[in-house]
Design an enzyme around this catalytic site. Structure first.
Site, PDB file in Angstrom:
ATOM      1  N   GLY A  59       0.836  -1.192   0.000  1.00 29.56           N
ATOM      2  CA  GLY A  59       0.000   0.000   0.000  1.00 29.56           C
ATOM      3  C   GLY A  59       0.867   1.236   0.000  1.00 29.56           C
ATOM      4  N   CYS A  86       5.450  -5.870   1.537  1.00 31.54           N
ATOM      5  CA  CYS A  86       5.806  -4.457   1.444  1.00 31.54           C
ATOM      6  C   CYS A  86       5.170  -3.663   2.595  1.00 31.54           C
ATOM      7  CB  CYS A  86       5.419  -3.933   0.063  1.00 31.54           C
ATOM      8  SG  CYS A  86       6.299  -2.403  -0.327  1.00 31.54           S
ATOM      9  N   TYR A  87       4.181  -2.823   2.334  1.00 29.09           N
ATOM     10  CA  TYR A  87       3.522  -2.117   3.437  1.00 29.09           C
ATOM     11  C   TYR A  87       3.019  -3.136   4.466  1.00 29.09           C
ATOM     12  CZ  TYR A  87       0.330   0.847   6.102  1.00 29.09           C
ATOM     13  OH  TYR A  87      -0.301   1.517   7.124  1.00 29.09           O
ATOM     14  N   HIS A 179       7.620  -7.483  -3.790  1.00 30.41           N
ATOM     15  CA  HIS A 179       6.308  -7.932  -4.282  1.00 30.41           C
ATOM     16  C   HIS A 179       6.443  -9.264  -5.026  1.00 30.41           C
ATOM     17  CE1 HIS A 179       3.860  -4.334  -3.445  1.00 30.41           C
ATOM     18  NE2 HIS A 179       5.022  -3.698  -3.541  1.00 30.41           N
ATOM     19  N   GLU A 181       4.165 -11.049  -6.169  1.00 32.84           N
ATOM     20  CA  GLU A 181       3.056 -11.298  -7.098  1.00 32.84           C
ATOM     21  C   GLU A 181       3.299 -10.738  -8.493  1.00 32.84           C
ATOM     22  OE1 GLU A 181       3.033  -9.601  -4.406  1.00 32.84           O
ATOM     23  OE2 GLU A 181       2.188  -7.599  -4.644  1.00 32.84           O
ATOM     24  N   ASP A 236     -18.480 -14.342 -21.445  1.00 32.65           N
ATOM     25  CA  ASP A 236     -19.101 -14.275 -20.126  1.00 32.65           C
ATOM     26  C   ASP A 236     -20.576 -14.672 -20.166  1.00 32.65           C
ATOM     27  OD1 ASP A 236     -16.643 -13.312 -19.529  1.00 32.65           O
ATOM     28  OD2 ASP A 236     -17.271 -11.221 -19.314  1.00 32.65           O
ATOM     29  N   LYS A 378     -11.489 -13.487 -15.333  1.00 33.59           N
ATOM     30  CA  LYS A 378     -11.780 -13.812 -16.743  1.00 33.59           C
ATOM     31  C   LYS A 378     -11.221 -15.188 -17.169  1.00 33.59           C
ATOM     32  CE  LYS A 378     -13.254 -12.235 -20.782  1.00 33.59           C
ATOM     33  NZ  LYS A 378     -14.549 -11.567 -20.998  1.00 33.59           N
TER      34      LYS A 378
END
Ligand code: XMP
Length: 522
Positions: A59, A86-87, A179, A181, A236, A378
């Site tokens: 963040g 991180c944060y 990070h 990710e 979708d 998705k």
């Protein structure tokens, strides 16, 4: 929130731009997770959620600022593993008795860095460090941890972050400054894999399980009532319709609005596929006269869009009204549409993006919503589509906009132009498929331009329309790059279009990226 039929991981969002990627990485590991903004995550929330593990996202704030975001106490007391990023690392260290210092130029780190292991052993870093003993990571922090909390051990260090990776091995609290990710931490998925293994997740979040669970939920929600579903033939709405059909059979009626702005044979393909192959109750609302009539003579892009939007709702409503006893409207809302995002800009603390494919209709018609895809990303929808047996030709389709060919026909829309456009588009897509490029491209189409140009064919002079080919790569349609076709491909395609499509004598290739361009032409 109350469904606890599978293991659940809670991601507390502190406002990082990349929190959604954490969820993606976890879903890839068959772990069910939900993202919730820190403002909402109270002690009671944690207790009710009953997570098997918790992640604190990154963040933009500083833990030294009074009033900066904090996780609730219950997160630390839940007795489950936590990963702070991180944060999230800084907040964990700060809350548990360590120290964080404000960023100075010398200690801030942005971009690529390398973490080297310490002597400490932990399942969390099993198999993570590269053979040469260091691992590339993506750092983006101003503040840094200057003293770790009691009970923590250092697992890895980087030149700018001596406490790049830390852990309280007993409580299974892990905290990393970088990070894992993001793409630029190439081996980051391994850390998530280790974390969920350490937390005891069984990997029970599979599309097979989701399908069963959703079918049960739909039946519970709908009972013996009737459901209407707008079917466009896109991924979708197709997946939502098939899933609903499996759950409630003939209680479902789909409405396919054919506005006369579809691609070559598209209406027939959709109708055949769903009515004949899936035996689904389908209303083919053939309303091209109405749409093209009202669009006649209109050339302003916004006016065209507004007309189509308004008529779409009118038409949908007209057909839906014919379905006796309808109480529900199904929508293909996806998880990214419903994630509440953290807002630091004052006003209400969270903004919820709500998605109305048929804007405002549920309220207007007094219908309740069924949204069987609202927990999925998705690519999970595609996976579910495969699980449900939808052919790849539907699942892998490029996105197609609601206003259809209208926004690929700048200027006035005429039947003649639409006819030419459909044919040219079909040749172009055929070329792309033949060259095996379809799946590498996010979206490809032809736009017919509102100009005629002079050409020569055989012995004669021609005076026909020019068209533009568009093909882009993109992740989410928000930004895009033009696709770098080989010149030979472009040449061959231009030749085919001019030879096979009467009415076009000039072909151009649009090499604008987004921004500054948009993907569509209007
Ligand atoms: P633009 O042209 O804005 O398009 O770069 C981004 C993506 O959105 C699609 N698009 C639409 N989809 N209704 C839709 O359902 C619309 O009105 C609409 N306008 C654009 C476009 O095809 C691309 O994928």
């Amino acid at each position: 929130m109350t469904d606890t039929s599978h293991d659940r991981l809670l991601i507390i969002d502190f406002g990082s731009q990349v929190t959604q990627l954490i969820a993606r990485r976890l879903r890839e590991l068959n772990v069910y997770c939900e993202i919730h903004p820190y403002q909402k995550v109270t002690d009671a929330f944690v207790t009710e959620f009953a997570p098997k593990a918790i992640i604190f996202s990154g963040g933009p704030d500083s833990v030294m600022r009074t009033g900066s975001p904090r996780p609730p106490k219950a997160a630390y007391e839940a007795g489950v593993p936590i990963l702070g990023i991180c944060y999230g690392q800084q907040v964990m260290m700060h809350d548990l008795g360590g120290k964080v210092e404000a960023g100075e130029h010398a200690t801030a780190e942005f971009g690529r860095a390398y973490v080297t292991p310490t002597e400490a052993k932990a399942g969390f870093v099993d198999g993570w460090f590269a053979q040469d003993g260091r691992e590339q990571v993506w750092m983006s922090h101003g503040d840094h941890v200057s003293e770790i909390a009691p009970g923590f051990t250092v697992l890895g260090t980087s030149p700018g972050a001596p406490f790049a990776m830390t852990a309280d091995l007993e409580r299974k609290f892990y905290a990393v400054q970088f990070h894992p990710e993001v793409h630029h931490t190439p081996n980051g998925a391994k850390l998530y894999e280790n974390f969920v293994r350490e937390a005891g997740f069984s990997g029970d979040w599979t599309m097979g399980a989701y399908r069963e669970e959703m079918i049960r939920k739909i039946r519970d929600q709908v009972g013996d009532k009737q459901v209407i579903c707008g079917l466009s033939g896109g991924v979708d709405s197709s997946v939502a319709a098939i899933l609903l059909h499996e759950a409630i059979g003939d209680q479902l009626t789909c409405v396919f609005v054919d506005h006369g702005l579809l691609r070559l044979n598209e209406a027939e393909e959709v109708v055949t596929m769903f009515r004949d192959n899936y035996n689904l109750k389908l209303i083919h609302a053939a309303e091209s006269e109405l749409f093209l009539g009202e669009l006649d003579g209109q050339s302003d892009p916004e006016t065209k869009r507004k007309i189509i939007g308004r008529l779409f709702i009118d038409v949908f409503q007209k057909y839906a009204n014919q379905i006796e006893g309808a109480e529900f409207l199904a929508q293909g809302t996806l998880y990214p549409d419903v994630i509440e995002s953290v807002s630091f800009s004052g006003g209400p603390s969270v903004t919820i993006k709500s998605h109305h494919n048929v804007g405002g209709l549920p309220e207007k018609m007094g219908l309740k919503l069924v949204e069987p895809l609202r927990e999925l990303f998705k690519d999970e929808v595609r996976e579910l589509g495969r699980e449900l047996g939808l052919p790849d030709s539907f699942i892998g389709r490029h996105p197609f906009p609601g206003p259809g060919l209208a926004i690929r026909c700048p200027g006035e829309i005429t039947r003649e132009k639409l006819e030419i456009l459909r044919k040219a588009d079909a040749v172009y897509i055929d070329q792309i498929r033949k060259h095996g490029l379809y799946d590498d491209i996010w979206q490809a189409f032809v736009a017919i331009l509102p100009v005629r140009t002079v050409g020569v064919m055989g012995d004669g002079r021609t005076y026909d329309f020019a068209c533009a080919l568009r093909a882009v790569t993109s992740v989410d349609g928000m930004t895009a790059d033009y696709y770098p076709f080989e010149h030979s491909f472009l040449g061959e395609t231009a030749t085919r279009i001019i030879n096979e499509v009467k009415g076009i004598n000039r072909v151009t290739y649009d090499i604008t990226s987004k921004p500054p361009g948009t993907i569509e032409w209007e």
